[in-house]
Design an enzyme around this catalytic site. Structure first.
Site, PDB file in Angstrom:
ATOM      1  N   GLU A 210       0.883  -1.176   0.000  1.00 40.56           N
ATOM      2  CA  GLU A 210       0.000   0.000   0.000  1.00 40.56           C
ATOM      3  C   GLU A 210       0.911   1.213   0.000  1.00 40.56           C
ATOM      4  O   GLU A 210       1.450   1.584   1.046  1.00 40.56           O
ATOM      5  CB  GLU A 210      -0.899  -0.024   1.250  1.00 40.56           C
ATOM      6  N   CYS A 244      -2.283   9.391   2.684  1.00 40.30           N
ATOM      7  CA  CYS A 244      -1.799   8.837   1.413  1.00 40.30           C
ATOM      8  C   CYS A 244      -2.729   9.148   0.256  1.00 40.30           C
ATOM      9  O   CYS A 244      -2.292   9.315  -0.869  1.00 40.30           O
ATOM     10  CB  CYS A 244      -1.599   7.341   1.531  1.00 40.30           C
TER      11      CYS A 244
HETATM   12  P1  NAD Z   1       8.208   4.629   5.092  1.00 39.33           P
HETATM   13  O1  NAD Z   1       8.203   3.823   3.856  1.00 39.33           O
HETATM   14  O2  NAD Z   1       9.376   5.503   5.374  1.00 39.33           O
HETATM   15  O3  NAD Z   1       8.047   3.690   6.386  1.00 39.33           O
HETATM   16  C1  NAD Z   1       7.027   2.730   6.511  1.00 39.33           C
HETATM   17  C2  NAD Z   1       7.504   1.610   7.415  1.00 39.33           C
HETATM   18  O4  NAD Z   1       8.630   0.964   6.813  1.00 39.33           O
HETATM   19  C3  NAD Z   1       7.928   2.043   8.815  1.00 39.33           C
HETATM   20  O5  NAD Z   1       7.455   1.109   9.745  1.00 39.33           O
HETATM   21  C4  NAD Z   1       9.459   2.019   8.738  1.00 39.33           C
HETATM   22  O6  NAD Z   1      10.067   1.689   9.957  1.00 39.33           O
HETATM   23  C5  NAD Z   1       9.717   0.930   7.711  1.00 39.33           C
HETATM   24  N1  NAD Z   1      10.949   1.161   6.935  1.00 39.33           N
HETATM   25  C6  NAD Z   1      11.489   2.368   6.600  1.00 39.33           C
HETATM   26  N2  NAD Z   1      12.606   2.187   5.871  1.00 39.33           N
HETATM   27  C7  NAD Z   1      12.776   0.860   5.734  1.00 39.33           C
HETATM   28  C8  NAD Z   1      13.760   0.033   5.084  1.00 39.33           C
HETATM   29  N3  NAD Z   1      14.786   0.577   4.433  1.00 39.33           N
HETATM   30  N4  NAD Z   1      13.603  -1.307   5.135  1.00 39.33           N
HETATM   31  C9  NAD Z   1      12.575  -1.858   5.787  1.00 39.33           C
HETATM   32  N5  NAD Z   1      11.636  -1.145   6.434  1.00 39.33           N
HETATM   33  C10 NAD Z   1      11.722   0.197   6.409  1.00 39.33           C
HETATM   34  O7  NAD Z   1       6.848   5.466   5.048  1.00 39.33           O
HETATM   35  P2  NAD Z   1       6.349   6.556   6.064  1.00 39.33           P
HETATM   36  O8  NAD Z   1       7.177   7.786   5.928  1.00 39.33           O
HETATM   37  O9  NAD Z   1       6.162   5.974   7.408  1.00 39.33           O
HETATM   38  O10 NAD Z   1       4.883   6.830   5.459  1.00 39.33           O
HETATM   39  C11 NAD Z   1       4.642   7.739   4.443  1.00 39.33           C
HETATM   40  C12 NAD Z   1       4.436   7.060   3.111  1.00 39.33           C
HETATM   41  O11 NAD Z   1       3.490   6.031   3.232  1.00 39.33           O
HETATM   42  C13 NAD Z   1       3.885   7.998   2.070  1.00 39.33           C
HETATM   43  O12 NAD Z   1       4.526   7.761   0.837  1.00 39.33           O
HETATM   44  C14 NAD Z   1       2.423   7.592   1.959  1.00 39.33           C
HETATM   45  O13 NAD Z   1       1.814   7.875   0.730  1.00 39.33           O
HETATM   46  C15 NAD Z   1       2.477   6.144   2.227  1.00 39.33           C
HETATM   47  N6  NAD Z   1       1.216   5.658   2.746  1.00 39.33           N
HETATM   48  C16 NAD Z   1       0.453   4.831   1.991  1.00 39.33           C
HETATM   49  C17 NAD Z   1      -0.775   4.406   2.480  1.00 39.33           C
HETATM   50  C18 NAD Z   1      -1.657   3.492   1.693  1.00 39.33           C
HETATM   51  O14 NAD Z   1      -2.567   2.952   2.285  1.00 39.33           O
HETATM   52  N7  NAD Z   1      -1.450   3.304   0.400  1.00 39.33           N
HETATM   53  C19 NAD Z   1      -1.182   4.807   3.735  1.00 39.33           C
HETATM   54  C20 NAD Z   1      -0.371   5.645   4.464  1.00 39.33           C
HETATM   55  C21 NAD Z   1       0.832   6.060   3.981  1.00 39.33           C
END
Ligand code: NAD
Length: 452
Positions: A210, A244
């Site tokens: 997602e 998002c």
């Molecule tokens: P992110 O990708 O930075 O982090 C998400 C999760 O992944 C966190 O738990 C983090 O600890 C983990 N993570 C981060 N880097 C990682 C790595 N290198 N390897 C493994 N795990 C890792 O996202 P964010 O900043 O927390 O959220 C914002 C983003 O999420 C935006 O792009 C937004 O559009 C998207 N989002 C999508 C939805 C959806 O339902 N489609 C919902 C909410 C947010």
């Protein structure tokens, strides 16, 4: 760093006891989750206030209430979802019957982001439980208070061999990804989504991703402009634009632009004019990133910031082009750039030059324009004459397409996502139609009659 092998293996052993497959077990778990959330409502609202300065109204409506409703719906429907589905059988298979069984994958890993830190961790968990899986949840490290409450709430109510929470940042997430899960459900950025898929590929683990991106919102010349302005202001500026599916940018028909902007200004003032109620930007890094956009184009509205409290006023920027820095990446903040257009074809062309959006919103009274946009642009999902609301219907699976994601969930979509669909043909032993065997007389001719 903990070695998570033991934790995962414990869940695998528990899964093999088949307890989680039982309807009563699943219903009981969902009910328990619902009660635990209700009992911890105040603590959750406080945690969301501390982590993101969410107002009580936003915390309840978009995090807690939404989840309670999803659980209620799932409990009501689960018995019928779980039943093996009888399907048709072709004439070539005469004598047999066909069924599709929904079978849990096993142990699921759920990794969630910070913007709706409670809802986005628990919504997939509901699907995992409903489908009969065990689950390990890795909530966001950027909203530690909410992650802490979530962890306590689940630890208190579920044995760790069934549901457990692992708190931590990137390294924790990576360590978990070294283990072999049966399913990975990830919500977060496109960039990290690619890493998740790569890690999953090592074991061919199925994934739901997602993700995000730039979601357009189009306001056509024949739209109900006043209502459009209100619904756009709501969808864009709730949670300080850190949603998002928030409209990332506007495409407004030049004929109605000025009138629309006047209504938008009014709507923003009405809905988000009280600075006390503004959700904060999650951290300094994101705050600085967003502030760097504030001088793009021309400021129509807003633009005030409070660095100490990480607050940015709802801001609208006009005279924006695709070349501006704000149009290069997902904004994920309370800044709304406005592009103008004359022809709907230009809008389609503009969107086509960029990755497939997670959501798209269109405001128009014209059925033709509605059909034209829906059939000519690929995007995850969206609304006609509204914003964001499609994601709160349990009858509409929610997910992206292309870089905005893979797979979908919510309502039955969540149950299906966490279930493997096992097709079973039940053959009769009363007779044996010889058609398929190579030794029958005129075999090829007969087979060609059926398979043509
Ligand atoms: P992110 O990708 O930075 O982090 C998400 C999760 O992944 C966190 O738990 C983090 O600890 C983990 N993570 C981060 N880097 C990682 C790595 N290198 N390897 C493994 N795990 C890792 O996202 P964010 O900043 O927390 O959220 C914002 C983003 O999420 C935006 O792009 C937004 O559009 C998207 N989002 C999508 C939805 C959806 O339902 N489609 C919902 C909410 C947010």
């Amino acid at each position: 760093m903990e070695n998570y092998e033991l934790r995962v293996n414990k869940q695998k052993s528990f899964f093999r006891t088949n307890k989680t497959k039982n309807l009563a077990f699943r219903l009981n778990a969902l009910q328990k989750l619902r009660t635990a959330i209700k009992n911890n409502e105040t603590e959750l609202i406080e945690a969301l206030k501390l982590d993101l300065n969410k107002s009580e109204f936003e915390a309840y409506s978009s995090e807690i209430g939404m989840i309670l409703e999803e659980i209620r719906f799932t409990i009501k429907q689960l018995r019928s979802w779980m039943k093996p589905k009888k399907v048709k059988t072709p004439i070539t298979h005469i004598g047999s019957t066909s069924f599709i069984y929904s079978e849990p994958y096993g142990v699921a890993l759920i990794i969630s982001p910070w913007n709706y830190p409670f809802q986005l961790a628990v919504a997939p968990l509901i699907g995992a439980i409903a489908a009969g899986n065990c689950a390990i949840i890795k909530p966001s490290e950027l909203t530690p208070k909410t992650s802490e409450i979530l962890s306590k709430l689940l630890e208190k109510n579920f044995p760790e061999e069934y549901i457990s929470v692992v708190q931590g940042g990137v390294e924790t997430s990576q360590a978990l990804l070294n283990e072999k899960f049966d399913y990975i459900f990830f919500t977060g950025s496109v960039h990290v989504g690619k890493m998740i898929m790569k890690a999953a590929a090592k074991n061919l683990t199925p994934v739901t991703l997602e993700l995000g991106g730039k979601s357009p919102c189009i306001v056509h010349e024949d739209a109900n402009i006043k209502l459009a302005a209100k619904r756009i202001a709501w969808g864009k500026f709730m949670n300080a634009g850190q949603t998002c599916v928030a409209p990332d940018y506007l495409y407004v028909h030049h004929k109605i632009k000025n009138e629309f902007l006047t209504y938008l200004q009014e709507a923003i003032k009405d809905l988000y004019g009280e600075p006390r109620h503004l959700t904060r930007i999650v951290n300094e890094k994101h705050f600085k990133r967003l502030c760097s956009y504030l001088n793009n184009g021309e400021k129509f509205l807003g633009g005030k910031i409070n660095q100490e409290q990480l607050l940015i006023e709802p801001t609208v920027l006009t005279k924006i082009t695709w070349e501006d820095p704000i149009m290069q990446d997902e904004i994920f903040g309370p800044i709304l750039p406005v592009l103008e257009y004359d022809e709907i074809a230009d809008v389609i062309e503009g969107i086509h030059h960029h990755p497939k959006p997670l959501a798209l919103y269109l405001f128009t009274e014209s059925e033709n324009v509605q059909q034209h946009i829906v059939t000519n642009i690929s995007f995850g999902g969206g609304c006609i004459n509204d914003t964001v609301y499609h994601i709160v219907s349990p009858y509409l699976p929610f997910g992206g397409v292309g870089t905005s994601g893979i797979g979908a969930y919510h309502g039955k979509g969540s149950f299906d996502t966490f279930s493997h669909k096992k097709s079973i043909l039940k053959q009769t032993t009363l007779f044996d139609i010889p058609l398929r065997y190579p030794n029958i007389k005129n075999g090829l001719k007969k087979i060609k009659f059926f398979l043509k």
